[in-house]
Design an enzyme around this catalytic site. Structure first.
Site, PDB file in Angstrom:
ATOM      1  N   LYS A  22       0.840  -1.202   0.000  1.00 45.16           N
ATOM      2  CA  LYS A  22       0.000   0.000   0.000  1.00 45.16           C
ATOM      3  C   LYS A  22       0.872   1.249   0.000  1.00 45.16           C
ATOM      4  O   LYS A  22       0.628   2.192  -0.750  1.00 45.16           O
ATOM      5  CB  LYS A  22      -0.899  -0.018   1.253  1.00 45.16           C
ATOM      6  CG  LYS A  22      -1.587   1.291   1.557  1.00 45.16           C
ATOM      7  CD  LYS A  22      -2.486   1.204   2.772  1.00 45.16           C
ATOM      8  CE  LYS A  22      -1.858   1.639   4.066  1.00 45.16           C
ATOM      9  NZ  LYS A  22      -1.522   3.066   4.183  1.00 45.16           N
ATOM     10  N   ASN A  23       1.901   1.248   0.854  1.00 41.73           N
ATOM     11  CA  ASN A  23       2.705   2.461   1.015  1.00 41.73           C
ATOM     12  C   ASN A  23       3.671   2.698  -0.142  1.00 41.73           C
ATOM     13  O   ASN A  23       4.356   3.703  -0.173  1.00 41.73           O
ATOM     14  CB  ASN A  23       3.469   2.433   2.346  1.00 41.73           C
ATOM     15  CG  ASN A  23       2.523   2.630   3.519  1.00 41.73           C
ATOM     16  OD1 ASN A  23       1.340   2.911   3.322  1.00 41.73           O
ATOM     17  ND2 ASN A  23       3.037   2.484   4.729  1.00 41.73           N
ATOM     18  N   CYS A 116      -5.648   7.950   9.138  1.00 39.70           N
ATOM     19  CA  CYS A 116      -6.001   7.371  10.433  1.00 39.70           C
ATOM     20  C   CYS A 116      -5.861   8.394  11.541  1.00 39.70           C
ATOM     21  O   CYS A 116      -4.963   9.223  11.536  1.00 39.70           O
ATOM     22  CB  CYS A 116      -5.069   6.206  10.748  1.00 39.70           C
ATOM     23  SG  CYS A 116      -5.577   4.673   9.993  1.00 39.70           S
ATOM     24  N   ARG A 121       0.040  14.266  13.304  1.00 38.95           N
ATOM     25  CA  ARG A 121       0.440  14.170  11.896  1.00 38.95           C
ATOM     26  C   ARG A 121       0.527  15.534  11.203  1.00 38.95           C
ATOM     27  O   ARG A 121      -0.184  15.806  10.231  1.00 38.95           O
ATOM     28  CB  ARG A 121      -0.512  13.253  11.137  1.00 38.95           C
ATOM     29  CG  ARG A 121      -0.605  11.901  11.749  1.00 38.95           C
ATOM     30  CD  ARG A 121      -1.289  10.912  10.853  1.00 38.95           C
ATOM     31  NE  ARG A 121      -0.336  10.118  10.116  1.00 38.95           N
ATOM     32  CZ  ARG A 121      -0.644   9.032   9.436  1.00 38.95           C
ATOM     33  NH1 ARG A 121      -1.853   8.607   9.356  1.00 38.95           N
ATOM     34  NH2 ARG A 121       0.293   8.368   8.804  1.00 38.95           N
ATOM     35  N   PRO A 122       1.414  16.409  11.676  1.00 41.37           N
ATOM     36  CA  PRO A 122       1.579  17.694  10.986  1.00 41.37           C
ATOM     37  C   PRO A 122       2.276  17.494   9.642  1.00 41.37           C
ATOM     38  O   PRO A 122       2.807  16.413   9.366  1.00 41.37           O
ATOM     39  CB  PRO A 122       2.482  18.477  11.943  1.00 41.37           C
ATOM     40  CG  PRO A 122       3.207  17.445  12.734  1.00 41.37           C
ATOM     41  CD  PRO A 122       2.347  16.221  12.779  1.00 41.37           C
ATOM     42  N   ASP A 305       3.660   0.450  12.060  1.00 45.78           N
ATOM     43  CA  ASP A 305       2.477  -0.173  11.458  1.00 45.78           C
ATOM     44  C   ASP A 305       2.294  -1.631  11.893  1.00 45.78           C
ATOM     45  O   ASP A 305       1.302  -2.261  11.520  1.00 45.78           O
ATOM     46  CB  ASP A 305       2.546  -0.096   9.930  1.00 45.78           C
ATOM     47  CG  ASP A 305       2.323   1.330   9.426  1.00 45.78           C
ATOM     48  OD1 ASP A 305       1.910   2.186  10.219  1.00 45.78           O
ATOM     49  OD2 ASP A 305       2.558   1.579   8.228  1.00 45.78           O
ATOM     50  N   ARG A 397      -9.021  -0.312   4.259  1.00 41.35           N
ATOM     51  CA  ARG A 397      -8.108   0.672   3.656  1.00 41.35           C
ATOM     52  C   ARG A 397      -6.785   0.027   3.249  1.00 41.35           C
ATOM     53  O   ARG A 397      -6.112   0.521   2.345  1.00 41.35           O
ATOM     54  CB  ARG A 397      -7.809   1.797   4.656  1.00 41.35           C
ATOM     55  CG  ARG A 397      -8.963   2.750   4.894  1.00 41.35           C
ATOM     56  CD  ARG A 397      -8.531   3.916   5.763  1.00 41.35           C
ATOM     57  NE  ARG A 397      -7.190   4.312   5.372  1.00 41.35           N
ATOM     58  CZ  ARG A 397      -6.233   4.683   6.218  1.00 41.35           C
ATOM     59  NH1 ARG A 397      -6.453   4.744   7.494  1.00 41.35           N
ATOM     60  NH2 ARG A 397      -5.043   5.007   5.757  1.00 41.35           N
TER      61      ARG A 397
HETATM   62  C1  UD1 Z   1       4.040   6.763   6.363  1.00 36.44           C
HETATM   63  C2  UD1 Z   1       3.182   5.548   6.101  1.00 36.44           C
HETATM   64  C3  UD1 Z   1       2.532   5.058   7.390  1.00 36.44           C
HETATM   65  C4  UD1 Z   1       3.591   4.810   8.450  1.00 36.44           C
HETATM   66  C5  UD1 Z   1       4.490   6.023   8.605  1.00 36.44           C
HETATM   67  C6  UD1 Z   1       5.668   5.800   9.537  1.00 36.44           C
HETATM   68  C7  UD1 Z   1       2.429   5.900   3.824  1.00 36.44           C
HETATM   69  C8  UD1 Z   1       1.290   6.150   2.915  1.00 36.44           C
HETATM   70  N1  UD1 Z   1       2.150   5.897   5.140  1.00 36.44           N
HETATM   71  O1  UD1 Z   1       3.181   7.783   6.849  1.00 36.44           O
HETATM   72  O2  UD1 Z   1       1.843   3.850   7.106  1.00 36.44           O
HETATM   73  O3  UD1 Z   1       2.967   4.559   9.694  1.00 36.44           O
HETATM   74  O4  UD1 Z   1       5.035   6.413   7.317  1.00 36.44           O
HETATM   75  O5  UD1 Z   1       6.424   4.709   9.118  1.00 36.44           O
HETATM   76  O6  UD1 Z   1       3.542   5.633   3.390  1.00 36.44           O
HETATM   77  N2  UD1 Z   1       5.919  14.402  10.973  1.00 36.44           N
HETATM   78  C9  UD1 Z   1       6.010  15.738  11.313  1.00 36.44           C
HETATM   79  N3  UD1 Z   1       5.916  16.668  10.322  1.00 36.44           N
HETATM   80  C10 UD1 Z   1       5.752  16.333   9.013  1.00 36.44           C
HETATM   81  C11 UD1 Z   1       5.667  14.977   8.669  1.00 36.44           C
HETATM   82  C12 UD1 Z   1       5.754  14.024   9.676  1.00 36.44           C
HETATM   83  O7  UD1 Z   1       6.159  16.083  12.473  1.00 36.44           O
HETATM   84  O8  UD1 Z   1       5.704  17.231   8.151  1.00 36.44           O
HETATM   85  C13 UD1 Z   1       5.989  13.376  12.029  1.00 36.44           C
HETATM   86  C14 UD1 Z   1       4.671  12.641  12.178  1.00 36.44           C
HETATM   87  O9  UD1 Z   1       3.777  13.318  13.009  1.00 36.44           O
HETATM   88  C15 UD1 Z   1       5.125  11.332  12.799  1.00 36.44           C
HETATM   89  C16 UD1 Z   1       6.484  11.100  12.147  1.00 36.44           C
HETATM   90  O10 UD1 Z   1       6.902  12.372  11.654  1.00 36.44           O
HETATM   91  O11 UD1 Z   1       5.332  11.499  14.174  1.00 36.44           O
HETATM   92  C17 UD1 Z   1       6.472  10.065  11.045  1.00 36.44           C
HETATM   93  O12 UD1 Z   1       5.637  10.487  10.030  1.00 36.44           O
HETATM   94  P1  UD1 Z   1       5.899  10.123   8.487  1.00 36.44           P
HETATM   95  O13 UD1 Z   1       7.131   9.291   8.363  1.00 36.44           O
HETATM   96  O14 UD1 Z   1       5.820  11.378   7.720  1.00 36.44           O
HETATM   97  O15 UD1 Z   1       4.643   9.229   8.179  1.00 36.44           O
HETATM   98  P2  UD1 Z   1       3.688   9.289   6.918  1.00 36.44           P
HETATM   99  O16 UD1 Z   1       4.478   9.591   5.689  1.00 36.44           O
HETATM  100  O17 UD1 Z   1       2.502  10.099   7.235  1.00 36.44           O
END
Ligand code: UD1
Length: 418
Positions: A22-23, A116, A121-122, A305, A397
């Site tokens: 999926k990712n 989710c 998730r900023p 995950d 999902r």
């Molecule tokens: C992706 C995966 C999700 C997985 C996650 C962590 C996809 C579609 N989803 O989500 O399944 O759980 O990686 O392995 O690939 N953060 C910030 N600011 C930002 C972006 C992120 O503070 O601009 C923080 C988030 O709040 C979180 C951490 O960074 O605490 C990890 O987030 P991130 O690696 O960005 O996850 P996703 O890409 O949303």
């Protein structure tokens, strides 16, 4: 909303093939609009996140259709750079569209993304990185407005190896003028997959899988047919299912090194694991022991995950476990549901203390998020008596035909359409 009826106690035997990740598929779909030529993503599972992303591409003017197991995208006529809030709110991955839209149209408008409910998730890391590439960003009435005259290469550092921000930088820099050097990049296998995909389109990206990625901007990108990496999280979910239920199964498609820490933890639990190329065999035939400590980390650490599924396993194992969640603030929301099944868990902030009980019992439980929902299904499969898992929309999902695959392994699970 659909629900699962589950009769716990059946051991699992047989072989199961992992779906495409999926990712990986979601960012590849976002990348598909970087070219106006045809893009084919092979063996794409029709999970609801993929269906939703396909709908987002259609709203932009692309033609998207399933051809057997493949998904085909033709975006020659795509002309819209704005994503409607109803779809972006449903799917956090819509944030990847920022990078692709900026490359294609030099403009992008999206509402704050959904996904989710597992933490704040900023998207500050995404936006700051895009600014470095020459994008000006403003916010109005819940929408993020991005635009640029042109994208230019830059040196970018991420304070945290965010998966999504790393992918967005790749998508925005791929046709920028000059070279981008991204340090502090995420190293997940799905990022390596995005690099392969982009390079097959004619991009010049190097370093994915390490923490420094360089992207040399190219003038144009072309057609591609691509088979994504298999889903290590789905594979891990089946391995944990077998550990909990007992039995012996083989999961094919995923290389052991992509879920190395899970395999280590399952061995600690007392399972026998054998890995050969992309086949992982697990045998679970004794009372499991708790892992002393599981701590989620960016790849190659223990994946967030799989945290909920591993916690479900520890609930019925011998001893005690400390589970620390470092990625998302509120990723223990499934715990009260496990407690309804007799689990002994105490949550304090980012930590959960699990005291193993001899066996969980069946209950009526509700899936509140994708992986938490999968964990409840696994707990119910191993529990004594019958359970119902309500609200499968979250589970759908990320898992294609979850019940069909589990049933083929011998699980007693039925979907009831409500
Ligand atoms: C992706 C995966 C999700 C997985 C996650 C962590 C996809 C579609 N989803 O989500 O399944 O759980 O990686 O392995 O690939 N953060 C910030 N600011 C930002 C972006 C992120 O503070 O601009 C923080 C988030 O709040 C979180 C951490 O960074 O605490 C990890 O987030 P991130 O690696 O960005 O996850 P996703 O890409 O949303």
């Amino acid at each position: 909303m659909d629900k699962f009826m589950i009769e716990g106690g059946a051991k699992l035997y047989g072989s199961v093939k992992a779906q495409s990740a999926k990712n990986s598929v979601l960012p590849l779909l976002a990348a598909s609009i970087l070219t106006d030529k045809k893009v084919v993503i092979r063996e794409t599972p029709a999970i609801s996140d993929v269906v939703c992303m396909a709908q987002i591409l259609r709203e932009l003017g692309a033609e998207v259709w399933f051809r057997g197991e493949d998904i085909v995208i033709e975006s020659a006529r795509a002309s819209c750079h704005k994503l409607s809030s109803s779809l972006t709110k449903e799917l956090r991955s819509s944030v990847f569209m920022l990078g692709s839209l900026l490359t294609r149209f030099h403009r992008a408008v999206i509402s704050y993304p959904g996904g989710c409910d597992i933490g704040l998730r900023p998207i500050d890391l995404h936006l700051n990185a895009l600014k470095r590439l020459g994008v000006s960003i403003s916010e109005r009435e819940g929408y993020i407005l991005c635009q640029c005259d042109k994208l230019h290469g830059a040196d970018i550092s991420l304070d945290f190896p965010s998966v999504g921000a790393t992918e967005n930088v790749m998508l925005a820099a791929v046709m920028a003028e000059g070279t981008t050097c991204l340090t502090g990049a995420a190293k997940e296998p799905e990022i390596v997959d995005l690099q392969k995909f982009l390079n097959r389109m004619g991009a010049k990206v190097a370093g994915a899988g390490t923490d420094v990625i360089t992207i040399e901007g190219v003038k144009e990108l072309g057609s591609v047919t691509f088979k994504p990496v298999k889903d290590r999280i789905e594979a891990g979910t089946f391995l944990i299912a077998c550990a909990i239920c007992g039995g012996e199964i083989e999961v094919t498609g995923v290389r052991g090194e992509n879920i190395g820490l899970l395999l280590h933890k399952l061995r600690e639990n007392g399972c026998k694991i054998q890995v050969k190329n992309d086949k992982i065999r697990i045998e679970s035939n004794t009372r499991l022991k708790c892992n002393r400590r599981i701590e989620t980390m960016p790849f190659p650490g223990f994946p967030t995950d799989l945290q909920a599924q591993a916690t479900a396993l520890n609930c019925g194992a011998e001893g005690g476990a400390l589970v620390v969640e470092n990625l998302f603030e509120t990723r223990f929301k499934y715990v009260p549901e496990l407690q309804k099944m007799g689990a002994d868990i105490e949550v304090k902030g980012r930590s959960a203390f699990v005291r193993g009980v001899p066996r969980l019992h069946g209950a009526s439980i509700t899936a509140g998020d994708l992986r938490g929902g999968a964990a409840l299904v696994l707990a119910a499969l191993g529990a004594e008596g019958s359970s119902q898992v309500l609200d499968l929309s979250h589970v759908d999902r990320g898992y294609y035909d979850f019940e069909g695959k589990l049933k083929a392994l011998g699980a007693n699970i039925q979907r009831v359409r409500v």
